[in-house]
Write a protein that holds these residues in place. Structure first.
Motif, PDB file in Angstrom:
ATOM      1  N   UNK A   1     -19.086   1.737  20.288  1.00 31.57           N
ATOM      2  CA  UNK A   1     -19.248   1.083  18.988  1.00 31.57           C
ATOM      3  C   UNK A   1     -19.715   2.118  17.973  1.00 31.57           C
ATOM      4  N   UNK A   2     -19.677   1.736  16.725  1.00 34.17           N
ATOM      5  CA  UNK A   2     -20.125   2.636  15.669  1.00 34.17           C
ATOM      6  C   UNK A   2     -21.596   2.966  15.879  1.00 34.17           C
ATOM      7  N   UNK A   3     -22.363   1.943  16.174  1.00 32.18           N
ATOM      8  CA  UNK A   3     -23.790   2.159  16.423  1.00 32.18           C
ATOM      9  C   UNK A   3     -24.001   3.120  17.566  1.00 32.18           C
ATOM     10  N   UNK A   4     -23.250   2.925  18.621  1.00 32.22           N
ATOM     11  CA  UNK A   4     -23.358   3.812  19.769  1.00 32.22           C
ATOM     12  C   UNK A   4     -23.131   5.254  19.346  1.00 32.22           C
ATOM     13  N   UNK A   5     -22.107   5.476  18.554  1.00 32.23           N
ATOM     14  CA  UNK A   5     -21.799   6.820  18.093  1.00 32.23           C
ATOM     15  C   UNK A   5     -22.917   7.402  17.255  1.00 32.23           C
TER      16      UNK A   5
ATOM     17  N   UNK B   1     -16.537   7.541  17.748  1.00 31.88           N
ATOM     18  CA  UNK B   1     -16.202   8.721  16.961  1.00 31.88           C
ATOM     19  C   UNK B   1     -16.554   8.486  15.496  1.00 31.88           C
ATOM     20  N   UNK B   2     -16.253   7.274  15.044  1.00 32.12           N
ATOM     21  CA  UNK B   2     -16.570   6.937  13.656  1.00 32.12           C
ATOM     22  C   UNK B   2     -18.077   6.957  13.437  1.00 32.12           C
ATOM     23  N   UNK B   3     -18.812   6.437  14.399  1.00 35.79           N
ATOM     24  CA  UNK B   3     -20.265   6.443  14.306  1.00 35.79           C
ATOM     25  C   UNK B   3     -20.805   7.855  14.221  1.00 35.79           C
ATOM     26  N   UNK B   4     -20.271   8.727  15.030  1.00 31.59           N
ATOM     27  CA  UNK B   4     -20.694  10.133  15.017  1.00 31.59           C
ATOM     28  C   UNK B   4     -20.433  10.719  13.631  1.00 31.59           C
ATOM     29  N   UNK B   5     -19.250  10.439  13.147  1.00 32.32           N
ATOM     30  CA  UNK B   5     -18.837  10.950  11.839  1.00 32.32           C
ATOM     31  C   UNK B   5     -19.783  10.481  10.732  1.00 32.32           C
ATOM     32  N   UNK B   6     -20.054   9.189  10.714  1.00 29.79           N
ATOM     33  CA  UNK B   6     -20.888   8.630   9.649  1.00 29.79           C
ATOM     34  C   UNK B   6     -22.306   9.198   9.699  1.00 29.79           C
ATOM     35  N   UNK B   7     -22.870   9.279  10.893  1.00 30.42           N
ATOM     36  CA  UNK B   7     -24.240   9.730  11.005  1.00 30.42           C
ATOM     37  C   UNK B   7     -24.367  11.218  10.669  1.00 30.42           C
ATOM     38  N   UNK B   8     -23.396  11.988  11.095  1.00 30.33           N
ATOM     39  CA  UNK B   8     -23.439  13.414  10.787  1.00 30.33           C
ATOM     40  C   UNK B   8     -23.426  13.618   9.276  1.00 30.33           C
ATOM     41  N   UNK B   9     -22.559  12.882   8.604  1.00 28.80           N
ATOM     42  CA  UNK B   9     -22.464  13.040   7.152  1.00 28.80           C
ATOM     43  C   UNK B   9     -23.741  12.593   6.469  1.00 28.80           C
TER      44      UNK B   9
ATOM     45  N   UNK C   1     -26.899  22.463  18.508  1.00 28.39           N
ATOM     46  CA  UNK C   1     -25.889  21.462  18.178  1.00 28.39           C
ATOM     47  C   UNK C   1     -24.531  22.015  18.586  1.00 28.39           C
ATOM     48  N   UNK C   2     -23.711  21.206  19.237  1.00 27.59           N
ATOM     49  CA  UNK C   2     -22.363  21.678  19.559  1.00 27.59           C
ATOM     50  C   UNK C   2     -21.572  21.862  18.261  1.00 27.59           C
ATOM     51  N   UNK C   3     -20.484  22.601  18.339  1.00 29.41           N
ATOM     52  CA  UNK C   3     -19.658  22.773  17.135  1.00 29.41           C
ATOM     53  C   UNK C   3     -18.551  21.731  17.077  1.00 29.41           C
ATOM     54  N   UNK C   4     -18.432  20.998  18.171  1.00 27.68           N
ATOM     55  CA  UNK C   4     -17.391  19.965  18.183  1.00 27.68           C
ATOM     56  C   UNK C   4     -17.781  18.856  19.135  1.00 27.68           C
ATOM     57  N   UNK C   5     -17.339  17.620  18.833  1.00 24.55           N
ATOM     58  CA  UNK C   5     -17.553  16.549  19.791  1.00 24.55           C
ATOM     59  C   UNK C   5     -16.258  15.774  19.995  1.00 24.55           C
ATOM     60  N   UNK C   6     -16.043  15.458  21.259  1.00 21.80           N
ATOM     61  CA  UNK C   6     -14.890  14.652  21.647  1.00 21.80           C
ATOM     62  C   UNK C   6     -15.417  13.292  22.050  1.00 21.80           C
ATOM     63  N   UNK C   7     -14.888  12.248  21.429  1.00 26.21           N
ATOM     64  CA  UNK C   7     -15.346  10.902  21.775  1.00 26.21           C
ATOM     65  C   UNK C   7     -14.197  10.103  22.374  1.00 26.21           C
ATOM     66  N   UNK C   8     -14.453   9.507  23.515  1.00 28.20           N
ATOM     67  CA  UNK C   8     -13.388   8.746  24.159  1.00 28.20           C
ATOM     68  C   UNK C   8     -13.160   7.415  23.456  1.00 28.20           C
ATOM     69  N   UNK C   9     -14.097   7.011  22.612  1.00 28.84           N
ATOM     70  CA  UNK C   9     -13.912   5.762  21.869  1.00 28.84           C
ATOM     71  C   UNK C   9     -13.753   6.040  20.386  1.00 28.84           C
ATOM     72  N   UNK C  10     -12.813   5.402  19.773  1.00 24.57           N
ATOM     73  CA  UNK C  10     -12.574   5.594  18.351  1.00 24.57           C
ATOM     74  C   UNK C  10     -13.745   5.121  17.509  1.00 24.57           C
ATOM     75  N   UNK C  11     -14.330   4.017  17.907  1.00 23.30           N
ATOM     76  CA  UNK C  11     -15.434   3.493  17.121  1.00 23.30           C
ATOM     77  C   UNK C  11     -16.658   4.395  17.220  1.00 23.30           C
TER      78      UNK C  11
ATOM     79  N   UNK D   1     -18.742  22.300  23.049  1.00 26.58           N
ATOM     80  CA  UNK D   1     -18.146  20.990  22.833  1.00 26.58           C
ATOM     81  C   UNK D   1     -18.903  19.888  23.554  1.00 26.58           C
ATOM     82  N   UNK D   2     -19.284  18.864  22.819  1.00 29.80           N
ATOM     83  CA  UNK D   2     -19.959  17.721  23.437  1.00 29.80           C
ATOM     84  C   UNK D   2     -18.926  16.651  23.752  1.00 29.80           C
ATOM     85  N   UNK D   3     -19.229  15.889  24.785  1.00 24.70           N
ATOM     86  CA  UNK D   3     -18.300  14.859  25.212  1.00 24.70           C
ATOM     87  C   UNK D   3     -18.995  13.501  25.227  1.00 24.70           C
ATOM     88  N   UNK D   4     -18.442  12.564  24.506  1.00 26.05           N
ATOM     89  CA  UNK D   4     -19.029  11.223  24.435  1.00 26.05           C
ATOM     90  C   UNK D   4     -18.192  10.260  25.255  1.00 26.05           C
ATOM     91  N   UNK D   5     -18.813   9.672  26.275  1.00 25.78           N
ATOM     92  CA  UNK D   5     -18.089   8.760  27.165  1.00 25.78           C
ATOM     93  C   UNK D   5     -18.661   7.360  27.068  1.00 25.78           C
TER      94      UNK D   5
END
Lengths: 310, 310
Positions: free
Chosen positions: A199-203, A228-236, A216-226, A165-169
């Motif tokens: 921010x989305x860019x940050x993610x 998290x969205x950035x991570x989601x968009x880039x992964x896809x 690659x971790x199998x999961x990431x926890x992001x403390x920021x919602x935005x 699990x990765x952690x985004x702070x």
DNA sequence: CTGTTAGCGCTTTCAG
DNA sequence: CTGAAAGCGCTAACAG
């Protein structure tokens, strides 16, 4: 506008007795109190707050200091509860530092409220003193605790079989929160703790960093919602499936995560606002003038961004 | 708490004169007024609103009725302006129908505020009457006008060379807004007006519909920010580039569109809140008690989801 | 132009 | 247990 003496006349007693009866003061016979209460209700009597306040009685107003109206749900909950209890809400938005400093410098609350509700406002030494000087109870609703949110998220992922699990702070936070993860039996890799702007860019940038690592971790926890969205968009965009390849949990950002369907930790803001008001009013009635802080309770909402580890 | 008579004594005049001087009433010599004002400031005198109100003077409070604290920016702007002007903000959140009905039934504002500010609350016949009965001015800040927003978005796209523009509207709206588009010289195809729920999922479904048609538009305007996000996500997943293949403009959803980088029409909420307060206080001072509605001005913010037609 | 005199509608002694 | 009276801090007539 029917006044207290109108009620007194109708009930065949003096205004003083009406005052005592309605406020539940001792020294009124039960029969009289019942009668007065009944007459007052029938006449739709509503106390003149100004007069009460001026005469040294209750003020029927609560000051609500909000750091920002973003925390709107708590505010809405608190307002509803206060209105129902017959209290006015004096709102103060302490958004930027200037507004905040100005407020505490002026302290425009002297003799004007029965209590103070703090929404995501953590007073410093001087501010606390200024509030204490008001001689009224102060209840403060704190933000959700990050450690607790993290624990919830990790437990969820572990339950789904995740170990990596990765952690985004957010930048600026210098803690790693490793203990929280290791306490749950996770092996933490230093390269899986990443800091970025919330921010989305940050993610999105976080994903680049993660992809550079050997695994690659199998999961990431992001403390920021935005983020998290950035991570989601880039992964896809990179052809990874969420949650098939990577699961995502956000620790914040109710609206955003709900809109996109990300699993997230949320607070029960509305209910908590109501609870806080109950607490505050109880203190008002008890004549106390102390200060408490009530942390926002949190819970996990499972949506479509988390799944069993493949 | 220094009182008015304290100031009077210090200034060597009567309380009545202080009252007149401080309120800017006529019938006070300029010299006296200057002196009184100066002494008051030096003594950090603040008027006792209760007493003023009780005695039939100004109440120094404005009721703010918000349909929802989502519209937080306008609220923040209004609060700041009111505080600066020395007015209290009595907040009422009229979120659900029950709360709203309860409020207008009780009308807890009698003799308690100098004016009313409506935030995204459009009163019906009876509600308007109840407000008028207060005898104070009412200023209402309306939501941004959809037609106007659409015009802005269309003009932007046309400037980029787009001719084939789809329009996504929320279910329930039965208008097509064709005139707005045709007025700008666009040929409107009926299959390019699509209704969907204002959610991410709704937006995703719209793309399916659009892809079924014989030709894909080069741009889509979504009246909902969340639907715009859905359109964006689905297009990307389907391998279309935004804005290279399709441009997207949202007519709403400041936070969301900003987070994702979608071009959108936004309102200047904060400033508008301040303007509305200026307007309201001017009416208060003029002793008026009428009602006006001020539509929220809007403007286009160009981000990364729109580009020249390829 | 300025001061004096009454209240506004409550709560609070102080008597009964 | 209840009532009468005083007063909270202002504004609003009235007189000067």
């Amino acid at each position: 506008m029917t006044s207290m003496s109108d009620v007194a006349r109708a009930a065949g007693v003096s205004a003083a007795t009406v005052s005592r009866a309605l406020r539940g003061e001792p020294g009124v016979s039960e029969a009289t109190r019942r009668n007065v209460t009944e007459v007052a209700k029938r006449m739709r009597y509503a106390i003149a707050r100004d007069a009460s306040s001026l005469a040294g009685g209750r003020r029927y107003a609560i000051a609500v200091l909000a750091s920002d109206v973003g925390r709107g749900e708590v505010l809405a909950g608190a307002e509803g509860a206060l209105r129902q209890a017959g209290y006015d809400v004096l709102l103060y938005v302490l958004g930027d530092a200037a507004a905040r400093a100005g407020f505490f410098e002026e302290m425009p609350l002297g003799r004007r409220v029965d209590g103070v509700l703090l929404l995501s406002v953590t007073p410093d030494e001087g501010e606390a003193q200024a509030l204490a000087g008001l001689g009224v109870p102060v209840v403060s609703v704190a933000d959700g605790d990050l450690t607790e949110a993290l624990r919830l998220a990790a437990a969820h992922l572990i339950g789904l079989g995740h170990h990596d699990i990765a952690l985004v702070l957010p930048e600026g936070v210098d803690e790693t929160y490793d203990e929280v993860l290791t306490a749950q039996g996770l092996a933490v890799r230093p390269e899986w703790t990443v800091w970025c702007s919330p921010t989305v860019i940050g993610g999105e940038q976080v994903v680049d960093v993660l992809l550079d690592a050997e695994r690659l971790p199998t999961a990431v926890i992001s403390s920021s919602g935005e983020a998290a969205l950035g991570v989601f968009l880039r992964l896809r965009r990179d052809g990874r499936e969420v949650p098939a390849d990577v699961s995502i949990v956000s620790l914040e950002g109710k609206e955003l995560t709900r809109a996109v369907g990300l699993t997230a930790v949320e607070g029960a803001e509305r209910e908590h606002g109501e609870r806080a008001v109950e607490d505050l009013l109880a203190r008002v009635r008890a004549g106390r003038s102390d200060a408490v802080v009530r942390p926002l309770p949190q819970h996990l909402v499972v949506r479509d961004s988390t799944g069993a580890v493949g």
